[in-house]
Design an enzyme around this catalytic site. Structure first.
Site, PDB file in Angstrom:
ATOM      1  N   SER A 110       0.847  -1.078  -0.053  1.00 49.49           N
ATOM      2  CA  SER A 110       0.064   0.111  -0.044  1.00 49.49           C
ATOM      3  C   SER A 110       0.731   1.124   0.076  1.00 49.49           C
ATOM      4  CB  SER A 110      -0.849  -0.121   1.118  1.00 49.49           C
ATOM      5  OG  SER A 110      -1.742   1.099   1.074  1.00 49.49           O
TER       6      SER A 110
ATOM      7  N   LYS B  67     -11.649  -0.363  -0.578  1.00 50.36           N
ATOM      8  CA  LYS B  67     -11.664   1.050  -0.658  1.00 50.36           C
ATOM      9  C   LYS B  67     -11.146   1.235  -2.071  1.00 50.36           C
ATOM     10  CE  LYS B  67      -7.682   1.741   2.316  1.00 50.36           C
ATOM     11  NZ  LYS B  67      -7.406   0.407   2.801  1.00 50.36           N
TER      12      LYS B  67
END
Ligand code: VG1
Ligand code: CO
Length: 545
Positions: A114, A378
């Site tokens: 990420s 998300k």
């Protein structure tokens, strides 16, 4: 003939998945058998995938390609029928979720750390997503971890590396590898949700100025193709959109500290009307107006309040959800709309059941994460398009929209203070000390704030009844203010203490202040109660968002 090799191995003790999969230094993953053990542990924890489809892709960081070659050979040796892999090994996290769902895959493996820095000295990560396209729930990650503790061998095909760069199909033993365009399916999904004609018009007429920063991470290609080619944003609107294995040496975390180029531009004299950034794997978003920052918690609330302006959500929202540390701004919107608002532990995996059961349409976290029922992750670019769609319809500035929102609902002042790289033992001690104090804290007065409730957040999933304990120490005050403490589950060095602060302000005359000033009393209380400086040796947080 391709031969399946069974390789003997011994367990590694540290393969417990955190908030979002297993994240370690690249050099840890490069140890012989390290990646292979974890991948085999994933497969061993699953049942019924023989002949089925697996999706594989990553954020393009250093070691992505090597890892994918290994995973493909292991998937073939373990009996998968087909692997869908993004071209060049690239799939943003939301695009992987989209592809798993669209093609009815058994599951997917996403390679990403990420927002953590990449490169040889940086971080790498791997996580498993189930057939709904979302992160595996805790019962699956616990099974993977348990398996990793007792593994004695893994299976891998003895074969040469295959071509990941050309779109097309090839075989690995009995298994088909299908290299697919990384953007097409995701782009089509976005087009089905939003009013692309209207956004195109906004971006190409009337002098609206826009800047999107991919931070040299995975959304570079998605931004160029969707915002640029399809929606007409000019090239100079798309900044740092060439994906690099080390993210250009930067920290691909879209916040006020790490997205410094964009922030400087948006706070400058000649700022564009709208600015946005996404993170390493494309699931986070930061949104800014001209000299105006939108907190992620407010962003979720504004999207919820304006959802019916967007084609996909025209019929209204079934419900909303937020992670426990996220501000209560969206709760107020839900109350006004007469819909349910759920409070889940930190991490996207907890939204999956609510989305699958149709209980919620939108959800989000304070950590720059927002999403909806269109996928089970998300989604950074989705949030940017959502804002653009709202701006195109309302024809007002970002600041005007947010200020109007505060007038209607009040403002939830909010901030997160991170203390990164704290010695693990000290951080554990701080949390233990807080937990020890819990029973005596309730009812106490601290600097004019009365504590109504003090607890360690425990979540019971309303769909499957599973219980997740110790999800963060909460001090809930009489006036609705909140102080929350938890340790990060995504870091790779020492511990990160996160302190979340929130205070509600209904009075319009007191809106729009610097949150650090507006939250000053709570910040002092937070440091005092947890004895942050004496216990961590830190006078100040490392990152404030
Ligand atoms: C952080 C965030 C959390 C988010 C997680 C994964 O976890 O706080 O809200 O879901 O990262 O996001 P933690 O345990 O470090 O607080 V991502 O974009 O890293 O997949
Ligand atoms: Co991310």
């Amino acid at each position: 003939m391709t031969e399946i090799r069974t390789v003997s191995t011994t367990p590694f003790a540290d393969q417990k998945p955190g908030t979002s999969g297993l994240r370690k230094k690249v050099t840890v993953f490069q140890q012989p058998h390290y990646l292979e053990n974890f991948v085999q542990a994933i497969f061993d924890a699953l049942e019924g995938f023989a002949g089925q489809t697996l999706v594989v892709g990553g954020d393009g960081r250093y070691y992505n390609r090597q890892a994918i070659q290994i995973i493909l050979k292991m998937a073939a040796a373990n009996g998968f029928g087909r692997v869908l892999v993004g071209q060049g090994g690239i799939l943003s996290t939301p695009a992987a979720s989209c592809v798993i769902r669209k093609y009815g895959a058994f599951g997917g493996i996403i390679l990403s750390a990420s927002h953590n820095p990449g490169g040889l000295d940086g971080d790498f990560g791997i996580k498993y997503n189930i057939g709904n396209g979302g992160p595996a729930p805790e019962k699956v990650t616990n099974a993977i971890y348990a398996r990793s503790r007792e593994i004695t061998s893994y299976q891998i095909l003895a074969a040469a590396d295959g071509d990941l760069d050309g779109v097309g199909e090839w075989r690995l033993g009995e298994m088909v590898v299908q290299v697919m365009d990384s953007v097409t399916d995701y782009g089509a999904l976005m087009e089905s949700l939003f009013d692309f004609d209207r956004i195109h018009h906004l971006l190409t007429h009337g002098g609206f100025r826009f800047c999107y920063d991919a931070l040299h991470a995975v959304t570079g290609g998605y931004g160029t193709r969707i915002l640029g080619d399809r929606l007409g944003a000019s090239l100079d609107c798309l900044q740092n959109c060439v994906p690099l294995e080390d993210f250009g040496g930067g920290h691909p975390d879209p916040n006020l500290v790490y997205a410094h180029d964009l922030v400087a531009k948006m706070l400058g004299a000649d700022a564009p009307d709208f600015g946005a950034a996404s993170d390493g794997d494309g699931d986070r978003n930061m949104v800014m107006g001209q000299r105006f920052f939108v907190t992620p918690s407010d962003s979720l609330a504004v999207l919820a309040a304006n959802a019916t302006l967007v084609p996909a959500y025209r019929g209204g929202l079934a419900g909303v959800a937020r992670s426990m540390p996220t501000s209560g701004a969206v709760d107020r919107v839900a109350a006004r709309l007469g819909i349910e608002c759920y409070e889940t532990p930190t991490g996207w995996k907890f939204f999956g059941n609510l989305l699958d059961a149709g209980k919620i349409t939108l959800c989000g976290e304070e950590s720059f994460g927002t999403g909806s029922n269109h996928v089970r992750e998300k989604d950074g670019l989705w949030a940017v398009l959502f804002w653009l769609n709202i701006l195109a319809v309302r024809q007002q500035s970002v600041e005007a929209i947010v200020r109007e929102h505060w007038q209607q609902f009040g403002q939830n002042y909010y901030s997160r203070h991170d203390y990164e790289g704290v010695e693990s033992e000290r951080a554990e001690m701080l949390m233990a000390e807080l937990r020890r104090q819990l029973s005596s804290l309730a009812g106490r007065q601290l600097g004019g704030y009365g504590i109504r409730q003090a607890d360690d957040f425990c979540y019971t999933d309303p769909i499957d009844g599973s219980i997740s304990e110790r999800q963060g120490v909460r001090l809930l005050f009489e006036d609705g203010s909140r102080l929350i403490y938890r340790l990060s589950g995504t870091g790779t060095e020492g511990a990160t203490l996160r302190v979340y602060l929130e205070r509600y302000e209904p009075n319009i005359a007191r809106h729009g202040l610097d949150p650090q000033v507006a939250l000053g009393d709570l910040i002092a209380i937070a440091q005092e109660v947890a004895q942050i400086t004496p216990l961590t040796g830190r006078a100040e947080p490392t990152v404030i968002t």
